[in-house]
Motif scaffolding. Structure first.
Motif, PDB file in Angstrom:
ATOM      1  N   VAL A   1       3.904  -6.334  12.941  1.00 41.49           N
ATOM      2  CA  VAL A   1       4.261  -6.258  11.510  1.00 41.49           C
ATOM      3  C   VAL A   1       4.882  -4.903  11.208  1.00 41.49           C
ATOM      4  N   GLY A   2       5.911  -4.916  10.371  1.00 36.72           N
ATOM      5  CA  GLY A   2       6.532  -3.690   9.895  1.00 36.72           C
ATOM      6  C   GLY A   2       6.485  -3.632   8.378  1.00 36.72           C
ATOM      7  N   LEU A   3       6.337  -2.429   7.852  1.00 38.81           N
ATOM      8  CA  LEU A   3       6.304  -2.196   6.407  1.00 38.81           C
ATOM      9  C   LEU A   3       7.294  -1.088   6.095  1.00 38.81           C
ATOM     10  N   ASN A   4       8.148  -1.323   5.108  1.00 47.59           N
ATOM     11  CA  ASN A   4       9.127  -0.328   4.675  1.00 47.59           C
ATOM     12  C   ASN A   4       8.976  -0.155   3.169  1.00 47.59           C
ATOM     13  N   VAL A   5       8.523   1.020   2.758  1.00 43.70           N
ATOM     14  CA  VAL A   5       8.341   1.306   1.331  1.00 43.70           C
ATOM     15  C   VAL A   5       9.171   2.535   0.994  1.00 43.70           C
ATOM     16  N   VAL A   6       9.981   2.418  -0.046  1.00 48.83           N
ATOM     17  CA  VAL A   6      10.795   3.535  -0.513  1.00 48.83           C
ATOM     18  C   VAL A   6      10.276   3.949  -1.891  1.00 48.83           C
ATOM     19  N   PHE A   7      10.077   5.249  -2.045  1.00 50.30           N
ATOM     20  CA  PHE A   7       9.591   5.827  -3.300  1.00 50.30           C
ATOM     21  C   PHE A   7      10.686   6.691  -3.909  1.00 50.30           C
ATOM     22  N   ARG A   8      10.568   6.980  -5.181  1.00 51.93           N
ATOM     23  CA  ARG A   8      11.571   7.818  -5.838  1.00 51.93           C
ATOM     24  C   ARG A   8      11.523   9.253  -5.326  1.00 51.93           C
ATOM     25  N   ASP A   9      10.323   9.695  -4.881  1.00 56.22           N
ATOM     26  CA  ASP A   9      10.176  11.055  -4.369  1.00 56.22           C
ATOM     27  C   ASP A   9       8.854  11.175  -3.610  1.00 56.22           C
ATOM     28  N   LYS A  10       8.624  12.335  -3.006  1.00 58.74           N
ATOM     29  CA  LYS A  10       7.403  12.549  -2.227  1.00 58.74           C
ATOM     30  C   LYS A  10       6.151  12.485  -3.107  1.00 58.74           C
ATOM     31  N   ALA A  11       6.264  12.930  -4.341  1.00 58.86           N
ATOM     32  CA  ALA A  11       5.106  12.883  -5.246  1.00 58.86           C
ATOM     33  C   ALA A  11       4.646  11.439  -5.466  1.00 58.86           C
ATOM     34  N   ALA A  12       5.589  10.508  -5.606  1.00 55.52           N
ATOM     35  CA  ALA A  12       5.229   9.097  -5.773  1.00 55.52           C
ATOM     36  C   ALA A  12       4.549   8.571  -4.509  1.00 55.52           C
ATOM     37  N   HIS A  13       5.044   8.978  -3.350  1.00 52.55           N
ATOM     38  CA  HIS A  13       4.408   8.595  -2.081  1.00 52.55           C
ATOM     39  C   HIS A  13       2.993   9.143  -2.001  1.00 52.55           C
TER      40      HIS A  13
ATOM     41  N   LEU B   1      -0.493  -3.625  -1.972  1.00 53.22           N
ATOM     42  CA  LEU B   1       0.429  -2.494  -1.955  1.00 53.22           C
ATOM     43  C   LEU B   1       1.645  -2.646  -2.862  1.00 53.22           C
ATOM     44  N   ARG B   2       2.249  -3.825  -2.868  1.00 53.08           N
ATOM     45  CA  ARG B   2       3.482  -4.012  -3.648  1.00 53.08           C
ATOM     46  C   ARG B   2       3.339  -3.584  -5.119  1.00 53.08           C
ATOM     47  N   PRO B   3       2.213  -3.880  -5.784  1.00 51.90           N
ATOM     48  CA  PRO B   3       2.111  -3.527  -7.215  1.00 51.90           C
ATOM     49  C   PRO B   3       1.890  -2.043  -7.518  1.00 51.90           C
ATOM     50  N   ILE B   4       1.682  -1.211  -6.515  1.00 47.17           N
ATOM     51  CA  ILE B   4       1.382   0.193  -6.776  1.00 47.17           C
ATOM     52  C   ILE B   4       2.593   0.871  -7.429  1.00 47.17           C
ATOM     53  N   PRO B   5       2.364   1.606  -8.505  1.00 43.37           N
ATOM     54  CA  PRO B   5       3.471   2.271  -9.213  1.00 43.37           C
ATOM     55  C   PRO B   5       4.198   3.291  -8.334  1.00 43.37           C
ATOM     56  N   GLY B   6       5.482   3.489  -8.642  1.00 45.58           N
ATOM     57  CA  GLY B   6       6.291   4.491  -7.956  1.00 45.58           C
ATOM     58  C   GLY B   6       7.135   3.936  -6.826  1.00 45.58           C
ATOM     59  N   ILE B   7       6.941   2.649  -6.503  1.00 45.72           N
ATOM     60  CA  ILE B   7       7.704   2.025  -5.422  1.00 45.72           C
ATOM     61  C   ILE B   7       9.071   1.593  -5.941  1.00 45.72           C
ATOM     62  N   VAL B   8      10.119   1.979  -5.235  1.00 44.27           N
ATOM     63  CA  VAL B   8      11.492   1.591  -5.558  1.00 44.27           C
ATOM     64  C   VAL B   8      11.884   0.347  -4.759  1.00 44.27           C
ATOM     65  N   HIS B   9      11.438   0.288  -3.500  1.00 45.11           N
ATOM     66  CA  HIS B   9      11.746  -0.843  -2.616  1.00 45.11           C
ATOM     67  C   HIS B   9      10.521  -1.122  -1.755  1.00 45.11           C
TER      68      HIS B   9
ATOM     69  N   MET C   1      14.954  10.196  -2.733  1.00 45.77           N
ATOM     70  CA  MET C   1      14.274   9.062  -2.140  1.00 45.77           C
ATOM     71  C   MET C   1      13.342   9.547  -1.036  1.00 45.77           C
ATOM     72  N   PHE C   2      12.253   8.806  -0.849  1.00 46.67           N
ATOM     73  CA  PHE C   2      11.284   9.090   0.196  1.00 46.67           C
ATOM     74  C   PHE C   2      10.940   7.777   0.874  1.00 46.67           C
ATOM     75  N   SER C   3      11.187   7.678   2.176  1.00 47.94           N
ATOM     76  CA  SER C   3      10.920   6.448   2.920  1.00 47.94           C
ATOM     77  C   SER C   3       9.632   6.567   3.719  1.00 47.94           C
ATOM     78  N   HIS C   4       8.845   5.501   3.662  1.00 52.57           N
ATOM     79  CA  HIS C   4       7.566   5.400   4.364  1.00 52.57           C
ATOM     80  C   HIS C   4       7.624   4.115   5.193  1.00 52.57           C
ATOM     81  N   VAL C   5       7.771   4.270   6.513  1.00 54.01           N
ATOM     82  CA  VAL C   5       7.883   3.124   7.410  1.00 54.01           C
ATOM     83  C   VAL C   5       6.625   3.083   8.263  1.00 54.01           C
ATOM     84  N   VAL C   6       5.970   1.919   8.274  1.00 52.25           N
ATOM     85  CA  VAL C   6       4.725   1.763   9.015  1.00 52.25           C
ATOM     86  C   VAL C   6       4.876   0.602   9.992  1.00 52.25           C
ATOM     87  N   ILE C   7       4.541   0.850  11.250  1.00 53.67           N
ATOM     88  CA  ILE C   7       4.586  -0.168  12.292  1.00 53.67           C
ATOM     89  C   ILE C   7       3.142  -0.478  12.679  1.00 53.67           C
TER      90      ILE C   7
END
Length: 99
Positions: A57-69, A29-37, A1-7
């Motif tokens: 505003v806060g954004l929390n996006v979790v990807f399957r791996d760094k490549a997806a991010h 952003l939500r429709p972009i492929p590779g997003i798990v959460h 998992m790879f977490s991307h948190v944006v404030i």
């Protein structure tokens, strides 16, 4: 998992900037492929002194791996979000990436 948190700190001179940013994140952003959460929302006030409350505003996006991010970062929808909305309504941003 790879977490991307944006404030995000929105421009106080632009009423409705937080809502616009949230709506645009959902649309672009939500429709972009590779997003798990995907979760975007407004800051929640707290009585706890350790809770940061100066942002809007806060954004929390979790990807399957760094490549997806990495693919997300250059995806045309992400680039469009940054250019059309983020740069116009935000004054500051802070990003936390961790795996």
């Amino acid at each position: 998992m790879f977490s991307h948190v944006v404030i995000f700190w929105t421009d106080p001179g632009q009423p409705g900037a937080a809502e616009e940013l949230i709506e645009a994140a959902e649309r672009y952003l939500r429709p972009i492929p590779g997003i798990v959460h995907f979760h975007v929302g407004r800051m929640v006030p707290s009585d706890r002194p350790v809770v940061e409350q100066s942002y809007q505003v806060g954004l929390n996006v979790v990807f399957r791996d760094k490549a997806a991010h990495d693919a997300y970062q250059v995806h045309p929808a992400h680039v469009e979000f940054v250019e059309k909305v983020f740069k116009r309504v935000c004054k500051r941003v802070l990003v936390y990436d961790f795996a």
